[in-house]
Scaffold this active site. Structure first.
Site, PDB file in Angstrom:
ATOM      1  N   THR A 236     -42.416 -14.053   9.528  1.00 45.13           N
ATOM      2  CA  THR A 236     -41.956 -14.606   8.259  1.00 45.13           C
ATOM      3  C   THR A 236     -41.454 -13.525   7.319  1.00 45.13           C
ATOM      4  O   THR A 236     -40.379 -13.642   6.718  1.00 45.13           O
ATOM      5  CB  THR A 236     -43.096 -15.396   7.587  1.00 45.13           C
ATOM      6  OG1 THR A 236     -43.617 -16.362   8.501  1.00 45.13           O
ATOM      7  CG2 THR A 236     -42.605 -16.097   6.340  1.00 45.13           C
TER       8      THR A 236
ATOM      9  N   GLN B 256     -40.245 -20.731  10.161  1.00 48.41           N
ATOM     10  CA  GLN B 256     -40.178 -20.104   8.853  1.00 48.41           C
ATOM     11  C   GLN B 256     -38.877 -19.312   8.744  1.00 48.41           C
ATOM     12  O   GLN B 256     -38.569 -18.491   9.610  1.00 48.41           O
ATOM     13  CB  GLN B 256     -41.371 -19.180   8.631  1.00 48.41           C
ATOM     14  CG  GLN B 256     -42.710 -19.898   8.610  1.00 48.41           C
ATOM     15  CD  GLN B 256     -43.308 -20.128   9.983  1.00 48.41           C
ATOM     16  OE1 GLN B 256     -42.694 -19.817  10.997  1.00 48.41           O
ATOM     17  NE2 GLN B 256     -44.507 -20.661  10.026  1.00 48.41           N
TER      18      GLN B 256
ATOM     19  N   GLN C 177     -37.982 -24.334   5.800  1.00 49.51           N
ATOM     20  CA  GLN C 177     -39.373 -23.948   5.586  1.00 49.51           C
ATOM     21  C   GLN C 177     -39.436 -22.527   5.033  1.00 49.51           C
ATOM     22  O   GLN C 177     -38.763 -21.620   5.524  1.00 49.51           O
ATOM     23  CB  GLN C 177     -40.176 -24.021   6.886  1.00 49.51           C
ATOM     24  CG  GLN C 177     -41.646 -23.657   6.691  1.00 49.51           C
ATOM     25  CD  GLN C 177     -42.508 -23.997   7.896  1.00 49.51           C
ATOM     26  OE1 GLN C 177     -42.044 -24.600   8.848  1.00 49.51           O
ATOM     27  NE2 GLN C 177     -43.761 -23.623   7.844  1.00 49.51           N
ATOM     28  N   ASP C 178     -40.275 -22.333   4.001  1.00 52.05           N
ATOM     29  CA  ASP C 178     -40.508 -21.012   3.399  1.00 52.05           C
ATOM     30  C   ASP C 178     -39.227 -20.424   2.805  1.00 52.05           C
ATOM     31  O   ASP C 178     -38.837 -19.299   3.113  1.00 52.05           O
ATOM     32  CB  ASP C 178     -41.087 -20.047   4.434  1.00 52.05           C
ATOM     33  CG  ASP C 178     -42.493 -20.419   4.869  1.00 52.05           C
ATOM     34  OD1 ASP C 178     -42.925 -21.522   4.527  1.00 52.05           O
ATOM     35  OD2 ASP C 178     -43.136 -19.618   5.546  1.00 52.05           O
TER      36      ASP C 178
ATOM     37  N   ARG D 282     -50.212 -26.789  -1.594  1.00 53.11           N
ATOM     38  CA  ARG D 282     -51.379 -26.725  -0.721  1.00 53.11           C
ATOM     39  C   ARG D 282     -51.957 -25.322  -0.791  1.00 53.11           C
ATOM     40  O   ARG D 282     -51.249 -24.341  -1.042  1.00 53.11           O
ATOM     41  CB  ARG D 282     -51.039 -27.147   0.705  1.00 53.11           C
ATOM     42  CG  ARG D 282     -49.894 -26.423   1.381  1.00 53.11           C
ATOM     43  CD  ARG D 282     -49.718 -26.966   2.787  1.00 53.11           C
ATOM     44  NE  ARG D 282     -48.759 -26.211   3.557  1.00 53.11           N
ATOM     45  CZ  ARG D 282     -48.761 -26.125   4.874  1.00 53.11           C
ATOM     46  NH1 ARG D 282     -49.719 -26.733   5.579  1.00 53.11           N
ATOM     47  NH2 ARG D 282     -47.839 -25.438   5.527  1.00 53.11           N
TER      48      ARG D 282
ATOM     49  N   TRP E 200     -52.843 -22.273   0.294  1.00 51.78           N
ATOM     50  CA  TRP E 200     -52.750 -21.184   1.262  1.00 51.78           C
ATOM     51  C   TRP E 200     -53.846 -20.157   0.997  1.00 51.78           C
ATOM     52  O   TRP E 200     -54.504 -19.676   1.909  1.00 51.78           O
ATOM     53  CB  TRP E 200     -51.363 -20.544   1.176  1.00 51.78           C
ATOM     54  CG  TRP E 200     -51.088 -19.504   2.224  1.00 51.78           C
ATOM     55  CD1 TRP E 200     -51.764 -19.326   3.403  1.00 51.78           C
ATOM     56  CD2 TRP E 200     -50.066 -18.514   2.211  1.00 51.78           C
ATOM     57  NE1 TRP E 200     -51.218 -18.278   4.118  1.00 51.78           N
ATOM     58  CE2 TRP E 200     -50.170 -17.769   3.398  1.00 51.78           C
ATOM     59  CE3 TRP E 200     -49.064 -18.185   1.298  1.00 51.78           C
ATOM     60  CZ2 TRP E 200     -49.315 -16.709   3.696  1.00 51.78           C
ATOM     61  CZ3 TRP E 200     -48.205 -17.140   1.602  1.00 51.78           C
ATOM     62  CH2 TRP E 200     -48.332 -16.406   2.789  1.00 51.78           C
TER      63      TRP E 200
END
Length: 381
Positions: A164, A199, A221-222, A299, A301
């Site tokens: 990532t 990611q 995503q990300d 959420r 992490w």
């Protein structure tokens, strides 16, 4: 006299500032090493709620003048030099953004504005930690685009997946960075139906005191890795599906448009505060949340994850519970998730998890001003 000679002479007079910067680089460090990939964790189950404890202590701390562990910031606002980037040969000083960055001395302590003319620049850009005080100024977010297509699974130089951290199309590792009117994009395509997401970071900011004005951040995503440091995002557009704003920054998002492009269940934020000693968190003020699919506001992490939404319009896509504990019910005792005077069909607090908080005026006050990020020290509006 050449640009490099000008900068070198000025830097001789700035040795003390450089020492401070070097100390900052050491203190900031990196929470996610290059090559490491964040877990996908596709919401395996919903946890039962328990009562949130200790939120008032943090509110009192954030309302004090000593809430931040960061040192006093001393920005250089006045531009000393301009460099022009243009895709057309012979029009600008350079035809690529990375070439313009590389033209500067390794240690830069003066404000340098890199004006990036209209065009789509297909390149991966990295700014090293010692090249501070840079400004990327585009011709408009719809006109100036920097894009690349790496994702966490892309093989790196050593043949192993990038992860990532290293997937970012643009990565900034130097303090006092400013970006204006540019789109940062990761071109990794949307995964096929039923396929696991990858990611794919459009932009990573891994340094203190960075400001973003009128920019766009686009991926799946990300999307935006808000990694480390104090950051200010004003009137930006951020688009993604899962955790499209994530990291452990201390960041204020003001007047931003947050747009979900998920066809299933997604999450807007994944804030990674992991210790009581970390003065980090995300605050969204006067923002707008729209899009498709079903979306958690965030959420956890990090075990001590912190996120607040104030005066924000929320479309009907918001999951009524609002927040997800990452499948770890113990985090419900330590996270700080707040909401204040939000509007729209997704803003109702009646269905929220019991371990989130509908803030009072006094509780919300620390989160809705520039003082949340010590902004009076280093932001010039």
């Amino acid at each position: 006299m050449s640009l490099e000679k000008h900068l070198t002479m000025a830097m001789c007079r700035e040795k003390q500032t450089f020492c401070i910067l070097l100390l900052l680089f050491v203190v900031m460090g990196s929470n996610l090493a290059e090559g490491e990939t964040r877990p996908r964790n596709p919401f395996p189950f919903e946890a039962n709620s328990t009562e949130k404890q200790g939120f008032l202590k943090w509110v009192r701390q954030m309302g004090s003048l000593k809430h931040s562990i960061f040192h006093t910031a001393k920005n250089n606002f006045l531009p000393s030099f301009y460099i022009t980037v243009d895709k057309r040969p012979g029009v600008g000083d350079y035809s690529s953004v990375q070439d313009a960055v590389d033209s500067l001395p390794l240690i830069n302590l003066l404000r340098v504005v890199i004006k990036i003319n209209a065009g789509t620049y297909k390149e991966k850009v990295n700014v090293v930690a010692t090249k501070a005080f840079l400004t990327f100024e585009g011709a408009g977010a719809d006109k100036t685009v920097i894009e690349w297509g790496d994702n966490a699974a892309t093989p790196g130089p050593n043949g192993r997946p990038l992860g990532t951290f290293a997937s970012a199309s643009v990565a900034i590792n130097s303090p006092y960075f400013i970006a204006k009117n540019i789109t940062f994009k990761n071109t990794t395509p949307c995964p096929l139906s039923g396929a696991p997401a990858k990611q794919a970071v459009a932009f990573r900011i891994s340094a203190d005191t960075a400001a973003f004005l009128g920019c766009k951040f686009l991926s799946w995503q990300d999307t935006l890795y808000d990694h480390l440091g104090r950051h200010y995002f004003k009137e930006c557009y951020i688009e993604g599906s899962v955790d499209f704003i994530f990291g452990n920054g201390l960041s204020l998002y003001e007047g931003c448009h947050l747009h979900a492009i998920s066809n299933a269940l997604g999450a807007l934020t994944a804030q990674k505060r992991s210790s009581l000693l970390e003065a980090t968190g995300f605050s969204f003020v006067n923002c707008k949340v729209t899009g498709s699919g079903a979306l958690y506001l965030g959420r956890a992490w990090g075990t001590f994850s912190r996120v607040v939404f104030a005066y924000t319009y929320m479309d009907k896509i918001i999951v009524p519970k609002g927040w997800y504990d990452w499948g770890d019910r113990t985090r419900e005792l330590t996270v700080f998730y707040g909401q204040y005077k939000c509007s729209g069909p997704g803003a109702s607090f009646s269905g929220r998890v019991s371990w989130s908080r509908e803030l009072t005026d006094d509780e919300a006050k620390p989160f809705i001003a520039l003082s949340f990020i010590d902004g009076e020290e280093w932001i010039s509006l």
